[in-house]
Motif scaffolding. Sequence first.
Motif, PDB file in Angstrom:
ATOM      1  N   HIS A   5       0.800  -1.219   0.000  1.00  0.00           N
ATOM      2  CA  HIS A   5       0.000   0.000   0.000  1.00  0.00           C
ATOM      3  C   HIS A   5       0.832   1.269   0.000  1.00  0.00           C
ATOM      4  O   HIS A   5       0.275   2.355   0.013  1.00  0.00           O
ATOM      5  N   ARG A 117      -8.183   6.308   4.315  1.00  0.00           N
ATOM      6  CA  ARG A 117      -7.411   5.431   3.428  1.00  0.00           C
ATOM      7  C   ARG A 117      -6.647   4.375   4.227  1.00  0.00           C
ATOM      8  O   ARG A 117      -6.591   3.209   3.839  1.00  0.00           O
ATOM      9  N   GLN A 120      -9.068   1.688   5.164  1.00  0.00           N
ATOM     10  CA  GLN A 120      -9.359   0.816   4.018  1.00  0.00           C
ATOM     11  C   GLN A 120      -8.233  -0.191   3.805  1.00  0.00           C
ATOM     12  O   GLN A 120      -8.480  -1.378   3.565  1.00  0.00           O
ATOM     13  N   ASN A 121      -6.996   0.278   3.873  1.00  0.00           N
ATOM     14  CA  ASN A 121      -5.855  -0.615   3.682  1.00  0.00           C
ATOM     15  C   ASN A 121      -5.776  -1.664   4.785  1.00  0.00           C
ATOM     16  O   ASN A 121      -5.498  -2.833   4.524  1.00  0.00           O
ATOM     17  N   SER A 124      -8.434  -4.237   4.332  1.00  0.00           N
ATOM     18  CA  SER A 124      -8.058  -5.097   3.219  1.00  0.00           C
ATOM     19  C   SER A 124      -7.065  -6.173   3.664  1.00  0.00           C
ATOM     20  O   SER A 124      -7.182  -7.353   3.308  1.00  0.00           O
ATOM     21  N   LYS A 125      -6.090  -5.771   4.476  1.00  0.00           N
ATOM     22  CA  LYS A 125      -5.118  -6.734   4.997  1.00  0.00           C
ATOM     23  C   LYS A 125      -5.801  -7.755   5.905  1.00  0.00           C
ATOM     24  O   LYS A 125      -5.444  -8.942   5.895  1.00  0.00           O
TER      25      LYS A 125
END
Length: 154
Positions: A5, A117, A120-121, A124-125
């Motif tokens: 990311h 952001r 979100q990252n 996602s992980k």
Amino acid sequence: MARMHTRRRGSSGSDRPAADEPAEWSDVDADAIEDRVVELAEQGHDPSVIGMKLRDEGVKGTPIPNVKLATGKKVGEILGDNDAAPELPEDLRNLMERAITLTEHLDENGQDHQNKRALQNTESKIRRLANYYRGDEIDADFNYSYEQAKERLE
């Protein structure tokens, strides 16, 4: 996951020396090491913290540089054999804690786009790690949500 990311290359550190047998100066019995690992787990320490405590404090004053070389098992295997393993894997738990704090921060500071952001990252992980662990170390029907993570970590 350093480049996933961001453009950064991740953290680098010194490598542990390659060794096939435990150090001669650390001649602690394997059963004593396993007992200390279980004792530290019952005190609420994570496997990585247990390894650092054994390295720094040791067992009865003798440091343990490498648990796997001294016992033939990793810290997680010792915890699993003694029914002291944590409910969630440590890396997944740490990511869920980070997501909870980011969500609480965003509830107070809605215009913080950089942390939106980051959330979100992080989520996602979490989903990616959940797919990796699903079926073996976590339930097959595990799905991440903020409410579920908050319940599990309390």
